[in-house]
Design an enzyme around this catalytic site. Structure first.
Site, short mmCIF file in Angstrom:
data_model
loop_
_atom_site.label_atom_id
_atom_site.label_comp_id
_atom_site.label_asym_id
_atom_site.label_seq_id
_atom_site.Cartn_x
_atom_site.Cartn_y
_atom_site.Cartn_z
N ASP A 116 4.59 -4.71 -7.37
CA ASP A 116 3.95 -3.48 -6.90
C ASP A 116 4.52 -2.26 -7.63
O ASP A 116 3.98 -1.16 -7.50
CB ASP A 116 4.14 -3.31 -5.39
CG ASP A 116 5.59 -3.43 -4.96
OD1 ASP A 116 6.21 -4.46 -5.26
OD2 ASP A 116 6.10 -2.49 -4.33
N ASN A 117 5.59 -2.46 -8.39
CA ASN A 117 6.16 -1.36 -9.17
C ASN A 117 5.89 -1.53 -10.65
O ASN A 117 6.59 -0.97 -11.48
CB ASN A 117 7.67 -1.27 -8.92
CG ASN A 117 7.99 -0.86 -7.49
OD1 ASN A 117 7.16 -0.26 -6.81
ND2 ASN A 117 9.18 -1.19 -7.03
N ASP A 150 8.65 6.27 7.90
CA ASP A 150 8.27 7.60 8.35
C ASP A 150 7.33 8.31 7.37
O ASP A 150 6.90 9.43 7.62
CB ASP A 150 9.52 8.47 8.58
CG ASP A 150 10.36 8.61 7.33
OD1 ASP A 150 9.96 8.08 6.26
OD2 ASP A 150 11.43 9.24 7.39
N GLY A 151 7.05 7.66 6.24
CA GLY A 151 6.14 8.26 5.28
C GLY A 151 6.74 9.42 4.49
O GLY A 151 6.04 10.09 3.75
N ARG A 154 3.41 13.60 -8.25
CA ARG A 154 3.54 12.66 -9.36
C ARG A 154 2.25 12.61 -10.17
O ARG A 154 1.16 12.54 -9.61
CB ARG A 154 3.88 11.27 -8.82
CG ARG A 154 4.09 10.24 -9.90
CD ARG A 154 4.93 9.09 -9.42
NE ARG A 154 4.24 8.22 -8.49
CZ ARG A 154 4.78 7.13 -7.98
NH1 ARG A 154 6.01 6.76 -8.30
NH2 ARG A 154 4.11 6.37 -7.13
N GLY A 214 0.82 -1.22 0.00
CA GLY A 214 0.00 0.00 0.00
C GLY A 214 0.84 1.26 0.00
O GLY A 214 2.07 1.22 0.14
N LYS A 254 4.02 12.30 -3.13
CA LYS A 254 4.89 11.21 -2.64
C LYS A 254 5.85 11.80 -1.61
O LYS A 254 6.53 12.78 -1.90
CB LYS A 254 5.65 10.61 -3.83
CG LYS A 254 6.47 9.39 -3.50
CD LYS A 254 6.97 8.73 -4.78
CE LYS A 254 7.95 7.60 -4.48
NZ LYS A 254 8.49 7.01 -5.72
N ASP A 278 7.69 4.28 -10.37
CA ASP A 278 8.51 4.03 -9.19
C ASP A 278 10.00 3.98 -9.51
O ASP A 278 10.64 2.93 -9.43
CB ASP A 278 8.04 2.76 -8.45
CG ASP A 278 6.85 3.07 -7.56
OD1 ASP A 278 6.38 4.22 -7.55
OD2 ASP A 278 6.38 2.15 -6.86
N ARG A 291 -1.55 -1.05 -9.89
CA ARG A 291 -0.38 -1.88 -10.14
C ARG A 291 -0.79 -3.34 -10.25
O ARG A 291 -1.91 -3.70 -9.83
CB ARG A 291 0.59 -1.73 -8.95
CG ARG A 291 0.96 -0.29 -8.64
CD ARG A 291 1.10 -0.06 -7.14
NE ARG A 291 1.21 1.39 -6.85
CZ ARG A 291 2.34 2.05 -6.85
NH1 ARG A 291 3.47 1.43 -7.07
NH2 ARG A 291 2.35 3.34 -6.62
P1 AMP Z 1 9.11 1.10 -2.85
O1 AMP Z 1 10.35 0.36 -2.49
O2 AMP Z 1 9.30 2.58 -2.87
O3 AMP Z 1 8.45 0.59 -4.08
O4 AMP Z 1 8.10 0.87 -1.66
C1 AMP Z 1 7.70 -0.39 -1.22
C2 AMP Z 1 6.72 -0.23 -0.08
O5 AMP Z 1 7.35 0.41 1.04
C3 AMP Z 1 5.50 0.60 -0.41
O6 AMP Z 1 4.41 0.07 0.30
C4 AMP Z 1 5.87 1.95 0.12
O7 AMP Z 1 4.74 2.75 0.42
C5 AMP Z 1 6.63 1.58 1.39
N1 AMP Z 1 7.60 2.63 1.77
C6 AMP Z 1 8.73 2.97 1.15
N2 AMP Z 1 9.36 3.97 1.78
C7 AMP Z 1 8.58 4.30 2.86
C8 AMP Z 1 8.67 5.27 3.91
N3 AMP Z 1 9.71 6.11 3.99
N4 AMP Z 1 7.69 5.30 4.81
C9 AMP Z 1 6.64 4.47 4.74
N5 AMP Z 1 6.50 3.54 3.79
C10 AMP Z 1 7.46 3.44 2.85
MG MG Z 2 6.88 1.09 -5.17
#
Ligand code: AMP
Ligand code: MG
Length: 487
Positions: free
Chosen positions: A248-249, A121-122, A172, A86, A109, A258, A179
């Site tokens: 997911d990407n 940390d979002g 974005r 998610g 983002k 992504d 996805r």
């Molecule tokens: P990604 O590697 O960017 O494709 O992300 C994979 C998953 O990790 C997704 O569910 C992202 O929302 C989550 N995610 C990545 N970075 C963070 C972050 N800094 N804080 C919270 N969730 C993250």
């Molecule tokens: Mg991703």
């Protein structure tokens, strides 16, 4: 005037997302606005750059008409299934319609924690945010389907990774953020009703022609497969390595999405990997077609309940669609590389001619982009540059001779051929050392190198003087061996 939202995803059932507003930041500052994209979307530039606009782009103000939410999805990460990922650091504000009536997501983002954040940390920081900005614009200029950055805003807050970095939010723009992993989320829950709603939604939004078919879900699967085959062929034709092709990407709309530890290759090698988190080379340059095939098989499995009431028959339908991927990819790849070689007629030996060139390229450590660009000059008689790129090796000379013999089957004049080749073999790509240098300067508050890089990347086909410094491969001490994910 603010965004004029026209939302559809927010009206899907509540289990598709979690409603969540972006978390405000301390001191938003606009780092870069994509004026060209804003123009294409018919957005109000002066509003976007105003304090009110920046407050929206930073997540500090939720404008009227937005229905902010974090999307639910699952995903196979490096082969292992995670039933719930998610949007852990992204918020879909809503959708807008372009002047042509095309629908686009507006997503923030790095906009703070959500229900899906787990330990994260979002947030995002300026380096990866600008990296995604650069790569998306480069891809777009190369004519490759991609999500794009509308804006990058610094938050005025620190983000803590191994060190402290300046926080940032990327706006974005995507045809959608659905996805393969979105389908996996509902399939894992055996929620067939949601799967059907998602499939119907995607058909209406991205594959309207499938809706006309007597087997819409099969047509949807075939449509996604075809777009991915074409996308991966386009990546390979410019030496792009996505780096994290997890399900997911992988966008259902067929866009590159992504941008994490992705890279464009300098010296060619099919096993090239840049991503620091890809230790086994799962997502190496030459593996990307097989990985796409594997990911699409995951999608096909999700669609089984929709493909036929009889699951045996559903499997047959899915298998037939999936089995068509390699052929479809090969055709797309041949089409791309034929064009790179200046060939317009399809002949059976072309495949060998292409793979032999790539083999000589790998053996002589030639630069992928410059090797093909030099071939454009060789098409009008100047072979020296091409041969130099290949270390003047005998195999390259022999290959050029075969290529010339092949021309006898072509109707086109040499000049026209060369100019067409220059529209398919870019002069400039975002070379890793240039990207890293622009990001390093931006972190020191100097946006000059970033602006200059973006300007040059906007015209990848031209021989403009400004671009020449960007065409050189890295000096040995400049070579970037690893790229890092944007987390
Ligand atoms: P990604 O590697 O960017 O494709 O992300 C994979 C998953 O990790 C997704 O569910 C992202 O929302 C989550 N995610 C990545 N970075 C963070 C972050 N800094 N804080 C919270 N969730 C993250
Ligand atoms: Mg991703």
């Amino acid at each position: 005037m603010s965004f004029v939202f026209n939302n559809s995803y927010a009206h899907l059932p509540p289990r598709f997302y979690v409603r969540q507003s972006p978390v405000p930041v301390l001191a938003p500052r606009l780092v870069r606005l994509n004026r060209e994209l804003a123009g294409e979307l018919g957005l109000d530039l002066s509003w976007l750059a105003s304090p009110e606009g920046i407050a929206v782009l930073a997540g500090n103000h939720v404008p009227a008409g937005a229905e902010p939410l974090a999307m639910a999805y699952a995903g196979h990460q490096f082969g292992g299934f995670v039933p719930q990922l998610g949007d852990g650091r992204a918020i879909l504000l809503g959708e807008v319609l372009s002047p042509e009536g095309e629908r686009f997501d507006i997503q923030l983002k790095g906009s703070g924690r959500t229900f899906f954040s787990r330990g994260g940390d979002g947030r995002a920081w300026l380096g990866p945010v600008l990296r995604e900005f650069i790569m998306g614009e480069a891809m777009h200029a190369l004519g490759i389907p991609t999500t794009r950055a509308l804006a990058a805003v610094a938050t005025g807050e620190p983000v803590f990774r191994d060190e402290e970095f300046p926080g940032a939010v990327l706006t974005r723009v995507a045809r959608s953020h659905v996805r393969v992993g979105t389908f996996e989320y509902f399939a894992a829950r055996q929620d067939t009703e949601a799967l059907r709603q998602l499939a119907d939604y995607v058909i209406a939004r991205h594959y309207p022609e499938a809706g006309q078919s007597d087997r819409p879900y099969r047509a949807l699967l075939v449509g996604v497969i075809n777009r991915q085959a074409d996308l991966i062929a386009r990546w390979l034709a410019v030496g792009f390595i996505h780096g994290v092709m997890n399900t997911d990407n992988m966008s259902i709309a067929g866009e590159t999405i992504d941008y994490g530890p992705c890279a464009f290759m300098d010296t060619f090698h099919p096993e090239r990997v840049y991503s620091s988190i890809d230790r086994d080379g799962r997502y190496a340059y030459g593996n990307q077609p097989q990985i796409a095939h594997w990911n699409l098989l995951r999608l096909a499995e999700c669609l089984l309940p929709l493909l036929d009431e009889d699951q045996g028959k559903a499997r047959e339908v899915a298998q037939a669609a999936i089995d068509a991927f390699p052929g479809r990819f090969k055709a797309a790849h041949l089409e791309r590389f034929r064009a790179k070689l200046g060939l317009t007629v399809a002949l059976p030996d072309d495949s060998d001619l292409i793979s032999d060139l790539l083999q000589v390229m790998a053996e002589s450590h030639a630069d992928f982009t410059n090797g093909f660009r030099a071939l454009c000059d060789a098409a009008v008689g100047s072979e020296a540059g091409f041969l130099k790129e290949f270390g003047d090796c005998r195999a390259a000379k022999e290959w050029l001779r075969r290529w010339r013999v092949r021309w006898e089957q072509e109707p086109m004049e040499a000049d026209l051929r060369a100019s067409r080749m220059r529209r398919t073999n870019p002069a400039v790509i975002p070379r890793n050392h240039r990207v890293e240098a622009a990001l390093a300067a931006a972190l020191e508050q100097d946006l000059g190198p970033l602006d200059q890089l973006l300007r040059v990347l906007a015209s990848p086909w031209d021989d403009q003087a400004e671009s020449f410094p960007y065409r050189s491969p890295p000096e040995p001490h400049e070579v970037v061996h690893q790229t890092f994910c944007g987390t």
